[in-house]
Design an enzyme around this catalytic site. Structure first.
Site, PDB file in Angstrom:
ATOM      1  N   GLU A   1     -43.408 -57.986  19.913  1.00  0.00           N
ATOM      2  CA  GLU A   1     -44.178 -56.729  20.095  1.00  0.00           C
ATOM      3  C   GLU A   1     -43.320 -55.492  20.420  1.00  0.00           C
ATOM      4  O   GLU A   1     -43.385 -54.278  19.660  1.00  0.00           O
ATOM      5  CB  GLU A   1     -45.258 -56.687  20.791  1.00  0.00           C
TER       6      GLU A   1
ATOM      7  N   CYS B   1     -39.594 -60.361   9.867  1.00  0.00           N
ATOM      8  CA  CYS B   1     -38.283 -60.881   9.298  1.00  0.00           C
ATOM      9  C   CYS B   1     -38.512 -62.330   8.861  1.00  0.00           C
ATOM     10  O   CYS B   1     -39.129 -63.076   9.250  1.00  0.00           O
ATOM     11  CB  CYS B   1     -37.248 -61.228  10.579  1.00  0.00           C
TER      12      CYS B   1
HETATM   13 ZN   LIG Z   1     -45.368 -58.709  14.446  1.00  0.00          ZN
HETATM   14 ZN   LIG Z   2     -34.651 -60.750  11.961  1.00  0.00          ZN
END
Ligand SMILES: [Zn+2]
Ligand SMILES: [Zn+2]
Length: 173
Positions: free
Chosen positions: A130, A140
């Site tokens: 967070e 990601c």
């Molecule tokens: Zn997130």
């Molecule tokens: Zn990453």
């Protein structure tokens, strides 16, 4: 830059010290723990028996907040947002605030024997995740990167507490 962790009072000091220690290892900046984040009722939805994360984020962005400060509210209640059944946490880049919940991070929640270390590791990963959003990082695709989206705890357990080589430079810390 400083990070302030704002736990509700039902979270033990011992747990908070562990989170503080690990978050510091990742971000290398001053970390403060400020208790008293207890006014959760404004976000309560009785029909769902859950708390609306966005409302709690708003309550963290007070006028006392410093410009270079990142604030993470940490609660034991179950969180949701408008389009998801539950969430482990949510963050807002513009206000540099985040909220995360310990509610679904305990093995006991799934009818399994308690595992304190696993619980703390999960809490630390979700806190770092967070905080990553408060730096403007998106999710990601690297499964081991802390910024990978956790759809379930299996995702959380698989990812590391660290940012991958693509995400880390974007932190600019
Ligand atoms: Zn997130
Ligand atoms: Zn990453």
């Amino acid at each position: 830059m400083k990070i302030t962790l704002r736990p509700s009072d039902d979270i033990s000091e011992e747990i908070m010290k562990e989170i503080e220690k690990q978050v510091k290892l990742v971000f290398h900046c001053p970390i403060a723990i400020k208790t008293g984040f207890n006014h959760l009722s404004l976000a309560y939805n009785a029909q769902r028996n859950q708390y609306l994360a966005t409302k709690l984020l708003e309550s963290l962005a007070t006028s006392e907040k410093r410009h270079d400060e990142k604030i993470v509210g940490i609660v034991e209640v179950d969180l949701y947002c408008s389009h998801l059944k539950f969430i482990f946490g949510e963050a807002d880049f513009n206000s540099s605030t985040a909220i995360m919940s310990l509610f679904r991070l305990k093995q006991e929640y799934y009818g399994l024997p308690a595992d304190r270390d696993l619980f703390i590791t999960r809490a630390c990963k979700e806190t770092v995740h967070e905080l990553g959003h408060t730096f403007g990082l998106q999710h990601c695709s690297d499964l081991r990167c802390v910024m990978h989206f956790s759809n379930s705890l299996a995702d959380t357990d698989w990812k590391e507490i660290y940012f991958c080589d693509k995400c880390r430079p974007k932190l600019r810390i």
